[in-house]
Design a protein around this motif. Structure first.
Motif: not given
Length: 146
Positions: A39-41, A99-105
């Motif tokens: 899921v996002p995040g 990442g799913y809408r996660v910065d740094g990935y």
């Protein structure tokens, strides 16, 4: 009888103790993933083991395949630096994270159709001598559309 037991014992030790051998062609084994629903995040982490005689991996190819929504599929190539793969390591684990809408990935890619992505990932590596590994595949991963 005594000589037969001695010969059998020597054969058992000789054939039972074999040294691990690796090929110049890299080999992969899919080990695990931390989640099957994303899921996002969230971050997804694939663990893949490799062996390579020279320990000179160069890059990894990653395909995201969604049979029911081909436009969600991706193909990427990442170069592996010495900070990712231990210098001259002949066997180790690779950790591939998205990442799913996660910065740094690296971004996993959002579903492109009007429903959740039910996909799988394929991985292969190439070493500096241009030897290509076998391809390993993950189980099904569901990326929730939001």
């Amino acid at each position: 009888m005594r000589n037969t037991i001695l010969i059998a014992l020597v054969c058992f030790v000789f054939f039972g103790c074999k040294k691990e051998t690796y090929s110049s062609t890299p080999s992969l084994t899919y080990k695990s993933v931390n989640t099957s629903v994303l899921v996002p995040g969230n971050v997804i982490k694939f663990k893949i083991a490799f062996t390579d005689l020279e320990g000179d991996l160069d890059s990894i190819f990653i395909q995201k395949i969604n049979p029911s929504c081909p436009q969600s599929g991706t193909s990427e190539k990442f170069f592996l630096g010495n900070d990712i793969v231990k210098l001259k390591s002949t066997n180790d684990d690779l950790l591939v994270s998205y990442g799913y809408r996660v910065d740094g990935y690296p971004l996993i890619g959002e579903p492109k159709c009007d429903f959740n992505d039910t996909c799988y990932f394929r991985f292969s590596v190439v070493d500096k001598a241009r030897h290509y590994s076998d391809t390993v595949q993950s189980g099904k991963i569901v990326i929730i559309k939001q």
